[in-house]
Motif scaffolding. Structure first.
Motif, short mmCIF file in Angstrom:
data_model
loop_
_atom_site.label_atom_id
_atom_site.label_comp_id
_atom_site.label_asym_id
_atom_site.label_seq_id
_atom_site.Cartn_x
_atom_site.Cartn_y
_atom_site.Cartn_z
N PRO A 382 24.06 7.41 -1.61
CA PRO A 382 23.33 6.87 -2.26
C PRO A 382 24.19 6.12 -1.75
CG PRO A 382 24.39 8.16 -3.40
CD PRO A 382 24.23 9.23 -1.79
N THR A 383 26.00 6.15 -1.34
CA THR A 383 26.81 5.38 -1.48
C THR A 383 27.92 5.80 -0.52
OG1 THR A 383 28.02 6.58 -2.83
CG2 THR A 383 27.07 4.82 -3.62
N ASP A 384 28.16 4.82 0.13
CA ASP A 384 29.72 5.07 1.24
C ASP A 384 30.50 5.32 0.27
OD1 ASP A 384 30.46 2.24 0.67
OD2 ASP A 384 30.32 1.81 2.65
N ALA A 385 31.49 5.62 0.93
CA ALA A 385 33.24 6.32 0.99
C ALA A 385 33.72 4.89 0.19
CB ALA A 385 34.49 6.74 2.00
N GLY A 387 31.98 3.09 -2.54
CA GLY A 387 31.18 3.26 -3.28
C GLY A 387 29.79 2.16 -3.19
N ASP A 388 29.95 1.03 -1.44
CA ASP A 388 28.79 0.54 -1.74
C ASP A 388 28.17 0.88 -1.99
OD1 ASP A 388 31.13 -1.31 -2.19
OD2 ASP A 388 31.46 -1.01 -0.08
N PRO A 389 26.63 0.06 -2.11
CA PRO A 389 25.92 0.91 -1.80
C PRO A 389 25.32 1.65 -0.34
CG PRO A 389 25.96 -0.76 -3.35
CD PRO A 389 26.61 -1.52 -2.31
N ARG A 390 24.72 2.95 0.20
CA ARG A 390 24.09 2.99 1.07
C ARG A 390 23.30 2.14 2.13
NH1 ARG A 390 27.29 5.59 5.16
NH2 ARG A 390 27.04 3.08 6.13
N ILE A 391 22.75 1.63 1.88
CA ILE A 391 21.47 0.60 2.19
C ILE A 391 21.97 -0.17 1.46
CG2 ILE A 391 19.47 0.40 3.17
CD1 ILE A 391 18.84 3.41 2.87
N TYR A 392 21.84 -1.71 2.22
CA TYR A 392 22.06 -2.93 1.72
C TYR A 392 21.92 -4.35 2.72
CZ TYR A 392 25.27 -6.76 0.11
OH TYR A 392 25.72 -8.04 -1.31
N ASP A 393 21.79 -5.27 2.73
CA ASP A 393 21.62 -6.08 3.84
C ASP A 393 22.86 -6.91 4.43
OD1 ASP A 393 20.26 -8.12 5.04
OD2 ASP A 393 19.79 -9.36 3.49
N GLY A 394 22.80 -6.44 4.79
CA GLY A 394 24.77 -6.97 5.06
C GLY A 394 24.43 -7.68 6.45
N ASN A 395 23.31 -7.74 6.94
CA ASN A 395 23.36 -9.68 7.65
C ASN A 395 23.06 -10.71 6.90
OD1 ASN A 395 20.67 -8.40 7.97
ND2 ASN A 395 21.03 -7.80 10.23
N ALA A 396 22.37 -10.51 5.98
CA ALA A 396 21.87 -11.76 4.93
C ALA A 396 20.48 -12.17 5.70
CB ALA A 396 22.52 -12.21 4.89
N ASP A 397 19.56 -11.32 6.17
CA ASP A 397 18.09 -11.55 7.18
C ASP A 397 16.83 -10.96 6.08
OD1 ASP A 397 17.84 -8.75 6.65
OD2 ASP A 397 17.53 -8.63 10.10
N GLY A 398 17.01 -10.22 4.45
CA GLY A 398 16.07 -10.21 3.77
C GLY A 398 15.30 -9.14 3.93
N SER A 399 16.36 -8.31 4.89
CA SER A 399 15.93 -6.98 5.05
C SER A 399 17.22 -5.94 4.90
CB SER A 399 15.28 -6.59 6.34
OG SER A 399 14.82 -4.91 6.50
N ALA A 400 16.77 -5.13 4.17
CA ALA A 400 18.22 -3.88 4.19
C ALA A 400 17.74 -2.29 4.79
CB ALA A 400 17.97 -3.85 2.70
N VAL A 401 19.27 -2.14 5.78
CA VAL A 401 18.59 -1.37 6.55
C VAL A 401 20.10 -0.58 6.32
CG1 VAL A 401 18.66 -0.88 9.08
CG2 VAL A 401 17.06 -2.67 8.34
N VAL A 402 20.16 0.41 6.95
CA VAL A 402 21.59 1.22 6.36
C VAL A 402 22.11 0.67 7.55
CG1 VAL A 402 20.63 3.20 8.29
CG2 VAL A 402 22.73 4.35 6.36
N ASP A 403 23.74 0.67 7.44
CA ASP A 403 24.82 0.83 8.56
C ASP A 403 24.69 1.71 9.71
OD1 ASP A 403 24.61 -1.99 7.75
OD2 ASP A 403 26.31 -1.86 7.26
N VAL A 404 25.22 2.02 10.73
CA VAL A 404 25.89 2.36 11.46
C VAL A 404 26.92 3.71 11.03
CG1 VAL A 404 26.19 3.09 14.29
CG2 VAL A 404 24.34 2.58 13.25
N ASP A 407 30.69 3.59 6.75
CA ASP A 407 31.86 2.22 6.13
C ASP A 407 29.76 1.56 5.87
OD1 ASP A 407 32.16 0.70 4.66
OD2 ASP A 407 32.68 -0.70 6.44
N GLU A 408 29.24 1.01 5.09
CA GLU A 408 28.42 0.22 4.69
C GLU A 408 28.81 -0.79 4.37
OE1 GLU A 408 23.96 -0.53 4.35
OE2 GLU A 408 24.97 1.09 5.63
N TYR A 409 28.48 -1.54 5.49
CA TYR A 409 29.52 -3.24 5.30
C TYR A 409 29.11 -3.96 4.03
CZ TYR A 409 30.94 -8.14 5.62
OH TYR A 409 31.35 -9.10 5.04
N SER A 410 29.94 -4.12 3.44
CA SER A 410 29.69 -5.28 2.05
C SER A 410 30.42 -6.52 2.10
CB SER A 410 29.61 -4.26 0.50
OG SER A 410 29.54 -5.13 -0.35
N PRO A 411 29.86 -7.39 2.09
CA PRO A 411 30.62 -8.94 1.92
C PRO A 411 31.17 -8.93 0.83
CG PRO A 411 27.80 -9.49 1.15
CD PRO A 411 28.52 -8.48 1.74
#
Length: 547
Positions: A382-385, A387-404, A407-411
């Motif tokens: 549910p979170t990355d190392a 504590g950021d949410p594991r699935i997050y809209d990291g590119n702000a395109d309106g769709s939350a997709v898990v990162d590769v 680390d789940e990128y968080s702004p």
């Protein structure tokens, strides 16, 4: 490391369990040695050990007891005196309520900790270092057992140079070890013939999640592939960071060996900066014919050898998807495995880590790994190392997709430390509203855990201070200024009383493309008498990137 945050709930759970203990046996106040206290204990008891060096070898003798230190591993040491037996032994069916917590375990000549005899203890928050073993598991050996190994540091354990064969510098898991969990550990500087960090060979499921495996090495005439992690059988590797490991044979990061009928899952790991003649990141000797999953991983090579190597054509490409396999000095793939780049979501691009030379493998805002994963991958945390949410809209395109990757990128990221106010509460800086993106008029900065009825001052800058400034001479010895003292706003804190006060300060982001990628750093100062000489408490810093 941030990875330790993942184990705090487990540490708290262990502490709650200790609170229900029937009796507390104190060492050395009541018993001269730890083993003497264990002999006197019954199920449910706690053996509480004061700071000191205890030169002894400890056996739990099948008891469901907690052996814990009162002051932590730096001050409380179990020293095996290089005797040819493990420093700590669980070999009589101990259950998960048998707990070892808060010790340095060192100088075992037959390993640091042995878990055998279908035991399932909890080994949490220890430093296991400088142990040796000619056989498996110089740090911890798990043999046909199912422990929970959580939040430990396993460092500088080794196989003596005159030994050969066997495996597992830090941890070896051998036999049917279904139910074994290895979570949130730091595994560094260990040396062995094979699997210098972790070596796992089990037909029963072993789960390895959220570990840092760094700087381990295989060596010697019988050195084998897989310096970071040697995994064979039913193994689940999720969200581990494997870096700086080296093998003279193959698989500097991972050696993955599939057993028939024992599926393997390798999901959202980052394997980077490892060394080997072939397969610097991953070596797969027998292909992936058994149902298995390698998804959402970063496999990054270095130099001429390939990042991923499999000598056979026996590879199910459908099981290899949404991975970034990148090798700036050579081919991403080699051997008999066809190159799947461009199929099943796989790609080959610089992951764009924040500071790889400095060991910071968080993603930059422009990383191609952001929102590039397969959301249907199994076993996602549910979170990355951090504590950021594991699935997050990291590119702000309106769709939350898990990162590769791990680390789940968080702004939005915190940094530094807070200092307490009244009641010991730490002011907490945060955000509310949607992602901090260009044109987001609903974005706001928040403050919680503050003194209600006080005043809060928001400090900001375009860069953090190169070195935090301790405010000792200003009467705030526990506080540090983390950002330039530019005052952005002053706000009353709602509520009344310690720890209940909050602030929500609107900070609308203009619809200006030039703001994309801008970073701003914030810190709250609260007028709170608390424990300081002068009235003040401060939050940790907050790093905000505009998307």
């Amino acid at each position: 490391m941030c990875i330790v945050r993942l184990v705090l709930p487990l540490l708290l759970a262990a502490t709650v369990g200790l609170a229900r203990a029937q009796n507390t046996l104190r060492v050395p106040a009541d018993f001269p040695t730890v083993q003497a206290a264990i002999l006197a204990a019954i199920d449910g008891d706690t053996v509480l050990v004061a700071p000191g060096i205890y030169v002894e070898n400890v056996d739990f003798l099948g008891r469901a007891i907690a052996v814990v230190s009162s002051a932590g591993p730096e001050l409380t040491i179990l020293d095996g005196a290089s005797l040819p037996i493990p420093v700590v032994t669980f070999a009589n069916g101990e259950p998960d309520t048998a707990v070892l917590s808060g010790f340095t375990v060192r100088y075992g000549a037959a390993g640091g900790i042995l878990v055998d005899g279908r035991s399932s203890p909890t080994i949490v928050g220890n430093l296991v270092r400088d142990n040796a073993d000619c056989l498996d598991g110089a740090g911890i050996e798990v043999h046909s057992a199912s422990p929970r190994i959580v939040g430990n540091v396993l460092q500088d354990n080794f196989q003596p140079i005159f030994c050969w064969g066997a495996s597992g510098g830090a941890i070896a898991v051998v036999g049917d070890c279904a139910g074994t969990e290895i979570t949130g550990n730091v595994i560094t500087g260990n040396i062995h013939s094979a699997g210098a960090g972790l070596s796992i060979s089990s037909p029963g499921l072993v789960v390895v999640t959220g570990n840092l495996v760094q700087g381990n090495a295989t060596f010697g005439l019988c050195a084998s592939p897989g310096a970071g992690i040697f995994a064979a059988g039913r193994v689940r590797l999720v969200q581990n960071l494997v870096t700086g490991n080296s093998s003279p044979i193959a698989g500097g990061g991972l050696h993955l060996e599939v057993f028939s009928g024992a599926p393997m899952a390798v999901v959202n790991n980052t394997v980077v900066g490892n060394d080997a003649p072939i397969g610097t990141a991953v070596y797969v000797p027998n292909g992936l014919s058994t149902p298995c999953t390698l998804e959402n991983n970063v496999f990054a090579g270095r130099g001429a050898p390939s990042a991923v190597f499999s000598p056979t054509l026996n590879v199910l490409l459908a099981a290899f998807r949404n991975n970034d396999v990148w090798n700036p000095g050579g081919a991403p793939y080699a051997g008999g495995m066809p190159d799947p780049t461009g199929t099943w979501g796989n790609f080959s691009a610089d992951p764009l880590f924040a500071n790889p030379l400095g060991g910071d493998f968080h993603l930059l805002p422009s990383s191609p790994c952001i929102d590039a994963g397969f959301a249907g991958a199994p076993f996602l945390s549910p979170t990355d190392a951090d504590g950021d949410p594991r699935i997050y809209d990291g590119n702000a395109d309106g769709s939350a997709v898990v990162d590769v990757g791990w680390d789940e990128y968080s702004p939005v990221a915190s940094f530094g430390s807070a200092c307490p106010g009244s009641g010991g509460f730490l002011p907490n800086a945060g955000v509310s509203g949607p992602t901090p993106a260009v044109g987001n008029g609903g974005f706001a900065l928040t403050l919680s855990n503050a003194l209600g009825g006080s005043a809060a001052f928001l400090l900001s800058g375009l860069a953090p201070l190169p070195a935090p400034v301790n405010l000792f001479f200003f009467g705030l010895p526990d506080c540090s200024l983390l950002v330039p003292p530019f005052l952005l706003a002053v706000s009353p804190v709602s509520g009344s009383g310690p720890g209940v006060g909050t602030v929500s300060l609107p900070l609308p982001i203009p619809n200006d493309p030039l703001l994309h990628g801008a970073r701003v750093f914030f810190q709250w100062y609260v007028t709170d008498p608390g424990p300081a000489l002068l009235p003040g408490a401060m939050s940790a810093g907050l790093d905000v990137t505009v998307l």
